[in-house]
Design a protein around this motif. Structure first.
Motif, mmCIF file in Angstrom:
data_model
loop_
_atom_site.group_PDB
_atom_site.id
_atom_site.type_symbol
_atom_site.label_atom_id
_atom_site.label_comp_id
_atom_site.label_asym_id
_atom_site.label_seq_id
_atom_site.Cartn_x
_atom_site.Cartn_y
_atom_site.Cartn_z
ATOM 1 N N GLY A 278 -30.293 5.383 2.600
ATOM 2 C CA GLY A 278 -30.699 6.724 2.989
ATOM 3 C C GLY A 278 -30.024 7.167 4.268
ATOM 4 N N SER A 279 -30.721 7.977 5.063
ATOM 5 C CA SER A 279 -30.172 8.435 6.341
ATOM 6 C C SER A 279 -30.098 7.261 7.308
ATOM 7 C CB SER A 279 -31.043 9.554 6.912
ATOM 8 O OG SER A 279 -32.376 9.109 7.109
ATOM 9 N N ASN A 280 -29.049 7.241 8.117
ATOM 10 C CA ASN A 280 -28.899 6.177 9.105
ATOM 11 C C ASN A 280 -28.008 6.657 10.243
ATOM 12 O OD1 ASN A 280 -26.049 5.592 8.395
ATOM 13 N ND2 ASN A 280 -26.955 4.848 6.475
ATOM 14 N N PHE A 281 -27.816 5.783 11.235
ATOM 15 C CA PHE A 281 -27.068 6.173 12.427
ATOM 16 C C PHE A 281 -25.635 6.593 12.110
ATOM 17 C CE2 PHE A 281 -25.558 1.937 11.789
ATOM 18 C CZ PHE A 281 -24.304 1.885 12.381
ATOM 19 N N ALA A 282 -25.040 6.045 11.046
ATOM 20 C CA ALA A 282 -23.639 6.305 10.754
ATOM 21 C C ALA A 282 -23.412 7.569 9.943
ATOM 22 C CB ALA A 282 -23.024 5.111 10.030
ATOM 23 N N ASN A 283 -24.432 8.043 9.231
ATOM 24 C CA ASN A 283 -24.222 9.233 8.393
ATOM 25 C C ASN A 283 -25.027 10.435 8.866
ATOM 26 O OD1 ASN A 283 -26.848 8.829 7.498
ATOM 27 N ND2 ASN A 283 -26.277 8.101 5.457
ATOM 28 N N THR A 284 -25.479 10.399 10.125
ATOM 29 C CA THR A 284 -26.283 11.482 10.678
ATOM 30 C C THR A 284 -25.580 12.098 11.878
ATOM 31 O OG1 THR A 284 -28.352 10.443 9.953
ATOM 32 C CG2 THR A 284 -28.507 12.088 11.700
ATOM 33 N N LEU A 285 -25.477 13.412 11.892
ATOM 34 C CA LEU A 285 -24.976 14.170 13.035
ATOM 35 C C LEU A 285 -26.172 14.748 13.779
ATOM 36 C CD1 LEU A 285 -22.744 15.639 14.699
ATOM 37 C CD2 LEU A 285 -22.854 17.477 12.985
ATOM 38 N N LEU A 286 -26.338 14.356 15.035
ATOM 39 C CA LEU A 286 -27.417 14.865 15.880
ATOM 40 C C LEU A 286 -26.848 15.879 16.853
ATOM 41 C CD1 LEU A 286 -30.250 14.858 17.262
ATOM 42 C CD2 LEU A 286 -29.466 12.854 18.575
ATOM 43 N N LEU B 178 -18.073 13.046 7.064
ATOM 44 C CA LEU B 178 -18.553 11.944 7.872
ATOM 45 C C LEU B 178 -20.026 12.063 8.234
ATOM 46 C CD1 LEU B 178 -15.467 11.412 10.185
ATOM 47 C CD2 LEU B 178 -16.049 10.244 8.068
ATOM 48 N N PHE B 179 -20.743 12.982 7.636
ATOM 49 C CA PHE B 179 -22.193 13.041 7.810
ATOM 50 C C PHE B 179 -22.821 13.652 6.560
ATOM 51 C CE2 PHE B 179 -20.348 16.806 9.774
ATOM 52 C CZ PHE B 179 -21.085 17.849 9.254
ATOM 53 N N ASP B 180 -23.972 13.116 6.211
ATOM 54 C CA ASP B 180 -24.757 13.629 5.098
ATOM 55 C C ASP B 180 -26.059 14.258 5.571
ATOM 56 O OD1 ASP B 180 -22.905 12.632 3.198
ATOM 57 O OD2 ASP B 180 -23.820 10.654 3.327
ATOM 58 N N HIS B 181 -26.364 14.069 6.850
ATOM 59 C CA HIS B 181 -27.620 14.558 7.420
ATOM 60 C C HIS B 181 -27.332 15.184 8.778
ATOM 61 C CE1 HIS B 181 -29.717 12.112 4.369
ATOM 62 N NE2 HIS B 181 -28.753 11.234 4.604
ATOM 63 N N MET C 224 -20.186 8.495 1.499
ATOM 64 C CA MET C 224 -20.244 8.978 2.889
ATOM 65 C C MET C 224 -18.922 8.777 3.591
ATOM 66 S SD MET C 224 -20.538 7.911 6.289
ATOM 67 C CE MET C 224 -21.088 6.216 6.154
ATOM 68 N N VAL C 225 -18.263 7.636 3.358
ATOM 69 C CA VAL C 225 -17.061 7.326 4.104
ATOM 70 C C VAL C 225 -15.939 8.267 3.713
ATOM 71 C CG1 VAL C 225 -15.347 5.564 4.622
ATOM 72 C CG2 VAL C 225 -17.740 4.926 4.335
ATOM 73 N N GLY C 226 -15.235 8.778 4.686
ATOM 74 C CA GLY C 226 -14.125 9.664 4.415
ATOM 75 C C GLY C 226 -13.275 9.825 5.653
ATOM 76 N N GLN C 227 -12.177 10.529 5.516
ATOM 77 C CA GLN C 227 -11.262 10.718 6.630
ATOM 78 C C GLN C 227 -11.342 12.121 7.214
ATOM 79 O OE1 GLN C 227 -9.550 8.186 8.037
ATOM 80 N NE2 GLN C 227 -10.799 7.029 6.617
ATOM 81 N N ARG C 228 -12.071 13.034 6.563
ATOM 82 C CA ARG C 228 -12.218 14.385 7.094
ATOM 83 C C ARG C 228 -13.562 14.499 7.779
ATOM 84 N NH1 ARG C 228 -12.780 18.130 3.292
ATOM 85 N NH2 ARG C 228 -12.177 19.788 4.723
ATOM 86 N N GLY C 229 -13.594 15.263 8.879
ATOM 87 C CA GLY C 229 -14.828 15.374 9.633
ATOM 88 C C GLY C 229 -16.006 15.815 8.798
ATOM 89 N N ASP C 230 -15.782 16.746 7.822
ATOM 90 C CA ASP C 230 -16.906 17.272 7.062
ATOM 91 C C ASP C 230 -17.424 16.274 6.038
ATOM 92 O OD1 ASP C 230 -14.879 17.373 5.214
ATOM 93 O OD2 ASP C 230 -14.995 19.522 4.848
ATOM 94 N N THR D 117 -13.239 5.025 12.145
ATOM 95 C CA THR D 117 -14.324 4.108 11.806
ATOM 96 C C THR D 117 -15.522 4.411 12.688
ATOM 97 O OG1 THR D 117 -13.492 2.470 13.382
ATOM 98 C CG2 THR D 117 -12.753 2.275 11.074
ATOM 99 N N PRO D 118 -16.727 4.185 12.187
ATOM 100 C CA PRO D 118 -17.919 4.510 12.992
ATOM 101 C C PRO D 118 -18.159 3.493 14.101
ATOM 102 C CG PRO D 118 -18.572 3.522 10.907
ATOM 103 C CD PRO D 118 -17.081 3.705 10.834
ATOM 104 N N ARG D 119 -18.694 3.982 15.209
ATOM 105 C CA ARG D 119 -19.118 3.103 16.292
ATOM 106 C C ARG D 119 -20.387 2.367 15.892
ATOM 107 N NH1 ARG D 119 -19.529 7.219 21.190
ATOM 108 N NH2 ARG D 119 -20.532 5.437 22.221
#
Length: 515
Positions: free
Chosen positions: A328-336, A9-12, A1-7, A433-435
């Motif tokens: 799994g899905s969590n606050f850091a890997n989800t785009l709402l 920075l989310f899996d969900h 999941m971790v990366g430097q490009r916007g695309d 880095t994620p908030r």
């Protein structure tokens, strides 16, 4: 999941789509002048619409933009069909005989301007609301009644959506796709087209003829999971109805309730793409303005769909914020994404741009060529990789969702020319880095007054939105089961509609059946 490009920075991706509010109407007062570097709202601007000469109080000249005085405005509902939107955008009524007619009785050119290249003047909202009110109630409205179409909400009135917008990113140039109403705009959201359809009616149009490929089909082809979660108060999915030819094989397996969404978010089980539908019917929590009056002075609504929408949005946001699954899905890997389908006749001051037609430039319903955008709608992005008080000033549109999913999950070429030109959301995620969860704002919804059931006597006819939805559900039912019900949505009472839907729900939407 971790990366430097916007695309990366989310899996969900989670989208909750509400109903029928313009950007100015709901978020126009979000920031005062000078609070942020740039924000295209209403505060500090001299904005108004002229009053037509035949309206009571016309001597006032104009109705200025002002703070809403009711959490239920505009009531009754404004016109949202393509001819109404044309009047709102250009101040035109053509032919003149369309002025006080219901949209389904209006004639060509459906209030469109003489010059197809004319830029919208955004000065016909008051005129159209006066005309619509007269058509619905049989009388012209007084000044205080029609002035509400120019009212906008403050952050104090809508604290949930405002706190999320301030806490993450708001798009102040995000447009819906079609200058018209719900079904066509929701179709564009997932297909980049509406198969030439411009308005909701006739009932069977979308479930029978809207066979365009959707982003759900692309996710299937890539082996990626998706799910449509529907408010438990809804007996069917609007997304499923609109895209019946493409999605009916998945009605039993990919459509379930919002109760399942909250459980999946808590357990880290969210799919690659989740689409959330509020309740659009009785006790609707979709931010939709009050439904059209059934009779003068009487409307089929709960105390406030805005307060109901705020409460639902708070729960959805809090569920994403609280999710902390390590695998799994969590606050850091989800785009709402918090989105709206269309403006619903409410005021906005920014002229929509011209756009490329999604398909071959042949005219669709009402002669429309899909070369003009719909009006600005409120849209927020929530991600651990966004800084607070982010305002995205670049042009985005509802098909940006398709573009973003295609790019992130390698789902192939554009569905249509429309999503091919839409901007990708991923590049706005700029944090390295994620908030942390505790850095996400807390949100608290204002109390939702209790619903006095039945608010509308069950022997009363359905309001127009209920009539549309029941008619479409009947068409879908007949297509999928061969069942031809003895019920007419134009005359059906609330009791008859309720009995029909309860009988058919388990046959078509087993995942939505109350458990």
């Amino acid at each position: 999941m971790v990366g430097q490009r916007g695309d990366a920075l989310f899996d969900h991706v989670v989208v909750v789509m509400f109903e029928n509010r313009s950007f100015d109407n709901l978020l126009g007062y979000l920031y005062e002048p000078g609070e942020v570097a740039s924000f295209e709202g209403v505060a500090g601007r001299d904005l108004a619409n002229p009053i037509p000469s035949y309206a009571p109080g016309a001597e006032r000249g104009v109705v200025p933009v002002h703070v809403a005085t009711s959490m239920d405005a505009p009531n009754p509902d404004a016109g949202e069909e393509h001819p109404h939107t044309n009047t709102q955008l250009f101040g035109t009524v053509a032919p003149e005989g369309n002025r006080f007619l219901p949209a389904e009785q209006m004639r060509p050119p459906f209030n469109a301007p003489d010059d197809p290249a004319r830029e919208p003047t955004m000065d016909g909202f008051v005129q159209d609301y006066v005309n619509t009110f007269r058509s619905e109630t049989g009388r012209l409205p007084e000044y205080d009644e029609y002035a509400q179409i120019m009212s906008c909400y403050t952050p104090q009135q809508v604290p949930v959506i405002s706190a999320i917008a301030r806490g993450f990113a708001v798009f102040d140039h995000w447009f819906c796709e079609v200058p018209s109403q719900t079904f066509t705009n929701r179709s564009f959201y997932h297909a980049g087209t509406a198969s030439g359809l411009v308005v909701n009616a006739p009932y069977e149009s979308f479930p029978r003829h809207n066979d365009a490929e959707t982003i759900f089909n692309r996710l299937d082809a890539a082996g990626l999971p998706w799910r449509v979660y529907v408010d438990p108060g809804m007996p069917f999915s609007l997304t499923g109805m609109i895209h019946t030819p493409r999605l009916s094989p998945h009605f039993a397996s990919r459509f379930s309730t919002l109760d399942d969404f909250f459980a999946d978010a808590e357990q880290g089980r969210l799919p690659a793409y989740s689409f959330l539908e509020p309740n659009l019917l009785h006790a609707h929590n979709d931010y939709h303005p009050a439904y059209n009056a059934i009779m003068p002075g009487f409307s089929a609504d709960p105390p406030s769909s805005i307060l109901g929408g705020e409460e639902l949005l708070a729960r959805v946001y809090s569920a994403v914020r609280a999710s902390a699954s390590p695998t799994g899905s969590n606050f850091a890997n989800t785009l709402l994404l918090v989105s709206f389908d269309e403006h619903g006749g409410t005021y906005d001051h920014v002229p929509p741009p011209r756009v490329v037609p999604p398909d071959v430039a042949a005219a669709g319903q009402m002669g429309f060529r899909f070369d003009r955008s719909g009006i600005r709608v409120p849209t927020l992005a929530v991600s651990a990789y966004l800084d607070p008080r982010t305002v995205v000033t670049a042009e985005y549109r509802n098909t940006s969702l398709i573009r973003t999913l295609r790019e992130r999950f390698s789902l192939g070429p554009p569905l249509t020319a429309r999503d091919a030109t839409a901007a990708d959301i991923a590049p706005i995620l700029t944090r390295a880095t994620p908030r942390a969860q505790e850095d996400w704002p807390e949100v608290t919804a204002r109390p939702v007054p209790p619903l006095h059931d039945p608010l509308v006597a069950l022997d009363q006819p359905l309001p127009p939105l209920g009539e549309y939805l029941l008619g479409t559900a009947i068409a879908l039912d007949t297509m999928n089961t061969g069942h031809v019900p003895d019920i007419d949505p134009r005359t059906a009472t609330g009791r008859e509609a309720r009995a029909y839907m309860a009988d058919r729900q388990a046959r078509i939407w087993p995942g939505l059946t109350p458990r």
